[in-house]
Design an enzyme around this catalytic site. Structure first.
Site, PDB file in Angstrom:
ATOM      1  CG  ASP A  14       8.245   4.604  17.347  1.00 58.23           C
ATOM      2  OD1 ASP A  14       8.979   5.508  17.768  1.00 58.23           O
ATOM      3  OD2 ASP A  14       7.554   3.902  18.112  1.00 58.23           O
ATOM      4  CB  CYS A  78      10.800   7.815  16.547  1.00 58.57           C
ATOM      5  SG  CYS A  78      11.835   7.633  18.010  1.00 58.57           S
ATOM      6  CB  CYS A 191       7.569  10.184  23.614  1.00 61.05           C
ATOM      7  SG  CYS A 191       7.678   8.393  23.324  1.00 61.05           S
ATOM      8  CB  THR A 192       5.514   8.836  18.338  1.00 60.32           C
ATOM      9  OG1 THR A 192       6.498   7.809  18.514  1.00 60.32           O
ATOM     10  CG2 THR A 192       6.086   9.947  17.482  1.00 60.32           C
TER      11      THR A 192
HETATM   12  N1  DGL Z   1       8.416   6.707  20.346  1.00 57.22           N
HETATM   13  C1  DGL Z   1       9.713   7.210  20.483  1.00 57.22           C
HETATM   14  C2  DGL Z   1       9.763   8.741  20.548  1.00 57.22           C
HETATM   15  O1  DGL Z   1       8.925   9.387  19.975  1.00 57.22           O
HETATM   16  C3  DGL Z   1      10.696   6.607  21.445  1.00 57.22           C
HETATM   17  C4  DGL Z   1      10.350   5.536  22.399  1.00 57.22           C
HETATM   18  C5  DGL Z   1      11.598   4.789  22.846  1.00 57.22           C
HETATM   19  O2  DGL Z   1      12.000   3.900  22.089  1.00 57.22           O
HETATM   20  O3  DGL Z   1      12.173   5.137  23.890  1.00 57.22           O
HETATM   21  O4  DGL Z   1      10.633   9.317  21.128  1.00 57.22           O
END
Ligand code: DGL
Length: 275
Positions: A14, A78, A191-192
């Protein structure tokens, strides 16, 4: 660098801490699996990058993971990387089974009663053709209210683990209020990072709205992929492992202190900065 990690069963990627709840979900189902986690913090946030940048950063991070830990299965924990770069990553690294994390649109379409679904994600995920196709294919008869929320992503990555419960509630409120005003009865955490606040969001949303995410689906799929190869599974079970290390690609001394604290709290060994 922890030399135990020369061959992990599962590696997670991620942009930061977002995928940790996914690793914990898998570990709950397979306690003996050898897991390692890389947060590509040098390139956080992915959700505000162009498609080219996401492709490029993700490919470099996957190369690093293969070089350092040679995992049997990679979980892209992610949504942003998965909806943008999954096909490309699979074609660059054809020998590595890669499991993606995509917004739980299909599940939301099953759960909603009034066909009004809130989709909370990064701007990159909300705008991606992949997400739009998922909506078209699985929730064509629903009204989707999308919200890209980089501020919330940033809060979770940088302040969440030291914030008070009241501060956390205040931070999720604008998103919940928006979805409430649209009449949604389901909110997808696309979003994770948001899975860290799933319970708080559910508390703030109240019982008329169901907050859902893809942890269950992704961990089941990762285990299916891994189990498809009997030899790999035996190797994992025979060799208990000191694992669940959390590595990042960049951290200032104060960020490192926070990551260490987070690892301590979640009982995950701190791996360090991996380049
Ligand atoms: N955690 C990520 C996702 O699931 C992205 C967060 C980011 O870097 O903007 O989209």
């Amino acid at each position: 660098m922890n030399s135990d990690f020369n061959c992990a069963d599962f590696a997670f990627l991620d942009s930061g801490t977002g995928g940790i709840p996914y690793m914990l979900a898998l570990k709950k189902k397979q306690p003996l699996a050898r897991c390692v986690y890389l947060g590509d913090t040098a390139h956080f946030p992915y959700g505000e990058k162009s498609v080219e940048e996401i492709n490029d950063c993700a490919a470099k991070a996957v190369s690093l993971i293969i070089k350092k830990w040679n995992p049997k299965t990679l979980i892209i924990a992610c949504n942003t990387i998965s909806v943008t770069a999954l096909d490309r990553l699979r074609s660059i690294f054809p020998k590595l089974p890669i499991v993606g994390t995509v917004p739980a649109i299909k599940l939301a379409a099953k759960v909603t009663k009034n066909k009004k679904i809130g989709f909370l994600a990064t701007n990159a995920s909300v705008n991606s053709p992949y997400s739009k196709k998922l909506i078209e294919d699985f929730a064509g008869d629903c009204h989707i209210f999308s919200r890209g929320d980089p501020k919330l992503v940033d809060f979770i990555e940088k302040d969440f683990f030291t914030a008070t419960y009241e501060q956390k509630k205040a931070c999720v409120k604008p998103a919940v209020d928006y979805f409430k005003s649209c009449g949604c009865d389901v909110i997808i955490l696309g979003c994770t990072h948001f899975t860290h606040i799933a319970e708080i969001m559910q508390d703030v949303a109240g019982e008329d709205i169901k907050v859902i995410d893809s942890r269950e689906g992704v961990s089941n799929q990762a285990i299916r992929v891994e189990s498809a190869d009997g030899h790999k599974k035996t190797a994992a079970l025979e060799k208990p492992f000191r694992d669940l290390s959390f590595f990042v690609t960049e951290a200032s001394p104060s960020e490192e202190k926070e990551y260490r604290l987070l690892c301590e709290r979640l009982n995950i060994p701190w791996g360090g900065i991996s380049l």
